[in-house]
Design an enzyme around this catalytic site. Structure first.
Site, PDB file in Angstrom:
ATOM      1  N   HIS A 129      -0.019   5.151   7.021  1.00 17.29           N
ATOM      2  CA  HIS A 129       0.677   5.695   5.850  1.00 17.29           C
ATOM      3  C   HIS A 129       1.086   7.156   6.023  1.00 17.29           C
ATOM      4  O   HIS A 129       0.322   7.949   6.576  1.00 17.29           O
ATOM      5  CB  HIS A 129      -0.215   5.550   4.615  1.00 17.29           C
ATOM      6  CG  HIS A 129      -0.667   4.147   4.380  1.00 17.29           C
ATOM      7  ND1 HIS A 129      -1.882   3.676   4.824  1.00 17.29           N
ATOM      8  CD2 HIS A 129      -0.051   3.104   3.778  1.00 17.29           C
ATOM      9  CE1 HIS A 129      -2.002   2.391   4.496  1.00 17.29           C
ATOM     10  NE2 HIS A 129      -0.899   2.024   3.868  1.00 17.29           N
TER      11      HIS A 129
ATOM     12  N   ASP B  47      -2.893   8.538   7.658  1.00 20.06           N
ATOM     13  CA  ASP B  47      -3.869   7.668   8.314  1.00 20.06           C
ATOM     14  C   ASP B  47      -3.141   6.792   9.326  1.00 20.06           C
ATOM     15  O   ASP B  47      -2.014   7.101   9.720  1.00 20.06           O
ATOM     16  CB  ASP B  47      -4.676   6.855   7.291  1.00 20.06           C
ATOM     17  CG  ASP B  47      -3.814   5.878   6.472  1.00 20.06           C
ATOM     18  OD1 ASP B  47      -2.630   5.669   6.821  1.00 20.06           O
ATOM     19  OD2 ASP B  47      -4.329   5.330   5.476  1.00 20.06           O
TER      20      ASP B  47
ATOM     21  N   SER C 141       0.805  -1.230   0.000  1.00 18.19           N
ATOM     22  CA  SER C 141       0.000   0.000   0.000  1.00 18.19           C
ATOM     23  C   SER C 141       0.831   1.270   0.000  1.00 18.19           C
ATOM     24  O   SER C 141       0.331   2.330  -0.384  1.00 18.19           O
ATOM     25  CB  SER C 141      -0.943   0.013   1.210  1.00 18.19           C
ATOM     26  OG  SER C 141      -0.207  -0.073   2.423  1.00 18.19           O
TER      27      SER C 141
END
Length: 368
Positions: free
Chosen positions: A336, A333, A41
Site C-alpha cells: 500500500h 507497507d 484495502s
C-alpha cells in the site's frame, strides 16, 4: 481532515431535535454531497476491524501519521484515498465504515464506506482472509443503507441523495495478486490463460457496475489496478536483486487497464451520459515509480514498514523495520502507498489530463 470530538449521545439528541423541527416545517432537504466507497484495502477505512479476519490494519504502526496518531483500519501511515477525496470535495469528514456503530442518524447523510480489505471482483478472491465483505455483499449493504435513510427522510430524498453523490470503487488488484498469481498453478490460472482471465474479470466487473447504476448512483469514479508487479511484496517474492517489477504482473496490468477503460466507455454510451469515469492509476504510479527522486521520494522499491528483501515480506507490525520519514517512501507497507503517494494519485484524479483520466478528471465531472 477534521476529526470529530462530539459524543455520540449529543449527536443523537441534536439529530432528533433537528428532525422534529424539519418535519414540522416541511420536507427535509439534504444539501451536502454524500460520498460512497466500495472496494478493497486501498480504500477500506476500517470495516475489517469489525470482522474476524487476518486482513486488518488496526494495530500500530498503522496510523502513525493519522491526525489521531492511532491505527484506524486504514492500510496507510496516514490518510487514504477516500480521506483525501473527501477533503478535496469539501466534506468535513470522510464517510464512516458501514459497520461502524456510529454510522447512524445525521452521519448517514454523509455517505458510507463499504470497502473491505482482501476482496476482489470475483467471490473466490481473498479466500485465505476468511471473513471479508465481498463485492456482492457491499452492494447489498448499499441497498440496506438506502432503506435506512428512507426511513429517516423518505424515498424521494434518499434517491436524490444517492443520485447526486460521488461514488468511488477500487477493486481488481487482488484478483491477480491474491487469486490468479497467488501460487503456481492456482485454480484460476489452470482455468484461464491470462488474456482470457482479464476478459473474464472485465465481464464480471461490468455486472457490478451495472448493478451500481441500477441502485441509482449518478457519478462513479472507477480506479484501475495500479502497477501490480512493482509493490515491494512482489519484488521480494520474485527474488529479484535489481528491483525490476514482476513482468507477469505488469503484463496483467497492461492488459487490464485498457479493457477497463473500453468497458467504461461502452457503459457510458449505453446509459447515454458519462456516469462512470476511470482513473488510470497504473500510469499515475508508474511516473513516480520510475523516477522517484523527481517527486521527492528516495525509493519506490523498499517499503517504509516491513521486513525481508525490500521490506516486502510479512505484515507491518511493531516488530517490523520502520522508516523515520514516511515522506520519502512511495510504499508504506508491502502493498500500500504512503499518504504522500496517495496525495499525488488524488491530485491526478482531480485535475489530471486524459493521460490519466477518462473521459475527464473528477473536478470537471463534478462541475457538470
Amino acid at each position: 481532515m477534521a476529526i470529530s470530538t462530539r459524543k455520540p449521545e449529543s449527536l443523537v439528541i441534536a439529530f432528533v431535535f433537528l428532525l422534529t423541527v424539519l418535519v414540522m416545517s416541511g420536507p427535509i432537504m439534504i444539501e451536502a454531497r454524500a460520498f460512497f466507497v466500495f472496494g478493497d484495502s486501498l480504500v477500506d477505512s476500517g470495516n475489517n476491524n469489525y470482522l474476524l479476519t487476518t486482513a486488518r490494519a488496526d494495530s500500530p504502526p498503522y496510523g502513525i501519521d493519522f491526525p489521531t496518531r492511532r491505527p484506524t483500519g486504514r492500510f496507510s501511515n496516514g490518510l487514504n484515498i477516500p480521506d483525501l477525496i473527501s477533503e478535496a470535495i469539501g466534506n468535513e469528514e470522510p464517510p464512516l465504515p458501514y459497520l461502524n456503530p456510529e454510522l447512524r442518524g445525521p452521519r448517514l447523510f454523509q455517505g458510507a464506506n463499504f470497502a473491505s480489505a482482501g476482496i476482489g471482483i470475483l467471490n473466490d478472491t481473498g479466500f485465505q482472509f476468511i471473513n471479508i465483505i465481498r463485492m456482492y455483499q457491499q452492494l447489498d449493504y448499499f441497498q440496506q443503507y438506502q432503506q435506512r435513510v428512507s426511513r429517516l427522510v423518505g424515498k424521494q430524498q434518499t434517491q436524490r441523495l444517492v443520485s447526486q453523490a460521488l461514488v468511488l470503487i477500487t477493486v481488481g488488484g487482488n484478483d491477480f495478486v491474491n487469486n490468479y498469481f497467488l501460487f503456481p498453478y492456482s485454480a484460476r490460472s489452470r482455468q484461464f490463460t491470462l488474456p482470457d482471465y482479464v476478459r473474464f474479470l472485465i465481464s464480471e466487473y461490468k455486472k457490478i457496475l451495472l448493478r451500481l447504476s441500477l441502485l441509482g448512483v449518478g457519478r462513479v469514479l472507477v480506479t484501475g489496478a495500479g502497477p501490480l508487479g512493482c509493490a515491494p511484496a512482489e519484488l521480494a517474492r520474485s527474488g529479484t536483486s535489481n528491483g525490476r517489477c514482476s513482468p507477469e504482473l505488469q503484463r496483467a496490468a497492461s492488459l487490464y487497464e485498457p479493457q477497463l477503460i473500453q468497458m467504461i466507455n461502452e457503459l457510458n454510451r449505453n446509459i447515454g451520459k458519462n456516469v462512470f469515469i476511470t482513473a488510470n492509476t497504473n500510469q499515475m504510479q508508474i511516473d513516480f515509480l520510475s523516477i522517484p527522486r523527481s517527486y521527492g521520494f528516495v525509493t519506490s522499491k523498499v517499503a517504509c514498514c516491513g521486513q525481508g528483501p525490500y521490506n516486502g515480506m510479512g505484515l507491518c507490525t511493531v516488530l517490523s523495520n520502520l522508516c523515520p520519514n514516511r515522506e520519502l517512501y512511495v510504499f508504506w507497507d508491502a502493498f500500500h502507498p504512503t499518504e504522500k503517494a496517495n496525495r499525488m494519485i488524488v491530485r491526478h484524479i482531480l485535475t489530471g489530463t486524459t493521460k490519466y483520466m477518462n473521459p475527464m478528471n473528477l473536478s470537471s465531472a463534478l462541475a457538470l
